[in-house]
Design an enzyme around this catalytic site. Structure first.
Site, PDB file in Angstrom:
ATOM      1  CG  HIS A   1      -6.266  35.791 -16.701  1.00  0.00           C
ATOM      2  ND1 HIS A   1      -6.742  35.255 -15.524  1.00  0.00           N
ATOM      3  CD2 HIS A   1      -6.785  35.025 -17.695  1.00  0.00           C
ATOM      4  CE1 HIS A   1      -7.509  34.220 -15.806  1.00  0.00           C
ATOM      5  NE2 HIS A   1      -7.555  34.054 -17.111  1.00  0.00           N
TER       6      HIS A   1
ATOM      7  CB  SER B   1      -0.858  29.738 -14.002  1.00  0.00           C
ATOM      8  OG  SER B   1      -2.230  30.049 -14.139  1.00  0.00           O
TER       9      SER B   1
ATOM     10  CE  LYS C   1      -3.973  17.761 -13.158  1.00  0.00           C
ATOM     11  NZ  LYS C   1      -2.578  17.990 -13.574  1.00  0.00           N
ATOM     12  CG  ASP C   2      -9.762  23.079 -12.726  1.00  0.00           C
ATOM     13  OD1 ASP C   2      -8.844  22.688 -11.977  1.00  0.00           O
ATOM     14  OD2 ASP C   2      -9.700  24.136 -13.379  1.00  0.00           O
TER      15      ASP C   2
ATOM     16  CD  GLU D   1     -17.609  26.874  13.578  1.00  0.00           C
ATOM     17  OE1 GLU D   1     -17.408  25.979  14.437  1.00  0.00           O
ATOM     18  OE2 GLU D   1     -18.388  26.736  12.633  1.00  0.00           O
TER      19      GLU D   1
END
Length: 434
Positions: free
Chosen positions: A219, A223, A247-248, A291
């Site tokens: 922040h 972004s 959108k998320d 894994e």
């Protein structure tokens, strides 16, 4: 980053006014993920994966807390306690499968998140601290996942702990002491389970704290975006809510559908069948593998087969850790003033080759150590380090990028093209907008 045009939080209800004056939590949320946080208007769906990683962590913490209520961290009863969870606890099979497959989903979204950062140059100034904190989170995830994989106390869990911790003994002078400290003894046993269980329970909360710092650091400069061009004004941004929450939300729906399909239709797809056999120190599995999300690093570990000054085992350990530590120096290894690979055609091709190389390392890490696979692993390992230490600095210094758009708005309205950047435009690309 300072956004003079950002909408300010103004509580209307007296209760909210009272709360805001004494504990401005609503203001904090509003400025962090609400209409008070403007974001670039051209973010694509690759920017969903940061939120999805946070959702995956929450799923892991919630399911992990409930599973811990029924798990016994003792070598004599750990395996049977997992069977008890699967067979006798109400919804236990769902919790166990959600937790095991949730780890895989967590790594999938984080790997895509990292690839997005590499492609769009999100590690470049002024966002170096965001990237560095992200690498710290990745290291914590790997430590947490490794310890969690040991807890079911199946054959692959036991022998995975035996082999991986055994590599630490290659470190001169202190190696054996480190291994004994990790295991709580000379071999994986009850002490190992106790300390791995306690750390596996603790580290997700440390990861959550690191994520808060990660978001806080984000922040400050704001972004990044697909063009890599800095925000020039309010015309380049939209409020985070409702545009990107919607959108998320769409991305979250797709994530949950894939997650549910994995849990209900193929819960053991990403696991190993040997882990349904109780750990037996006297019976070594024919092929020991970690894994799937550790396979590229395991391939690097195995790629050193000869002694040169140091032992092959020590070279493997140094290379495995070095492959991750390299990411800390990425903001300074890449000196190009242009962030986005959309405008760096040469670098983009090398990045695609790097991605293919990592997939090859993953294949080699899970395959048997035949002569062909060993050679493939050595070639892939060599290219991995060449990419970051040789190719990237040379390309970033010599490449001639495509013309940048003058603004995010221009890129949105006219496509990815633009006019040729002036010297001040290119320099301004590396400086956050005020």
């Amino acid at each position: 980053m300072s956004f003079p045009w950002a909408k300010q939080y103004e509580p209307k209800h007296p209760t909210m006014q009272w709360l805001d004056s004494r504990l401005p939590l609503p203001r904090f949320v509003y400025n962090a993920v609400g209409a008070g946080y403007p974001v670039p208007r051209n973010l694509n769906y690759f920017w969903n994966f940061g939120v999805l990683a946070g959702v995956a962590l929450v799923c892991q913490i919630v399911t992990g807390i409930v599973l811990a209520m029924h798990f016994s961290s003792d070598a004599a009863t750990a395996f049977t306690s997992v069977e008890h969870i699967m067979r006798d606890v109400n919804g236990g099979w769902f919790l166990r499968y959600a937790h095991a497959n949730g780890a895989s989903m967590f790594f999938i979204v984080v790997y895509i998140h990292i690839c997005r950062g590499l492609y769009y140059g999100s590690y470049k100034a002024p966002r170096e601290m965001i990237w560095l904190l992200g690498v710290v989170i990745f290291l914590l995830m790997m430590a947490t996942a490794f310890m969690g994989y040991v807890l079911p106390w199946g054959q692959m869990s036991f022998w995975g702990a035996q082999v991986i911790t055994g590599f630490f003994s290659a470190i001169p002078v202190v190696g054996d002491s480190i291994r004994i400290w990790l295991l709580g003894g000379y071999a994986p046993d009850a002490a190992t389970l106790n300390r791995f269980f306690s750390l596996h329970y603790l580290l997700p909360f440390v990861i959550a704290g690191a994520i808060i710092l990660h978001i806080w650091a984000l922040h400050i400069p704001g972004s990044n975006n697909p063009t890599g061009v800095d925000v020039k004004g309010p015309q380049d941004t939209v409020p985070f809510h409702p545009y990107y929450t919607a959108k998320d939300g769409f991305g979250l729906g797709i994530f949950l559908l894939v997650f549910a399909a994995l849990i209900f239709f193929s819960p053991n797809l990403l696991g190993h069948p040997d882990n349904y056999i109780q750990a037996n120190p006297l019976s070594t599995p024919a092929h020991i593998v970690p894994e799937w999300y550790f396979l590229p690093f395991y391939a690097i570990l195995k790629s050193f087969t000869f002694d040169f000054i140091l032992t092959a085992k020590l070279w493997g350990v140094l290379a495995m850790f070095g492959s991750i530590l390299l990411l800390f120096f990425l903001p300074w290894l890449d000196s190009s003033p242009v962030r986005s690979s959309n405008y760096r055609p040469v670098y983009r091709w090398f990045l695609i080759v790097l991605l293919a190389d990592v997939f090859l390392l993953g294949y080699v890490g899970g395959a048997e150590a035949t002569a062909r696979n060993v050679i493939l692993g050595q070639i892939a390992t060599t290219y991995y380090f060449l990419h970051f230490l040789v190719i990237l600095p040379i390309v970033s210094a010599m490449e001639r990028p495509r013309p940048l758009p003058n603004s995010i708005t221009e890129a949105v309205l006219k496509g990815k093209g633009g006019t040729a950047p002036t010297k001040s435009a290119v320099e301004g690309n590396m400086v956050p907008a005020e």
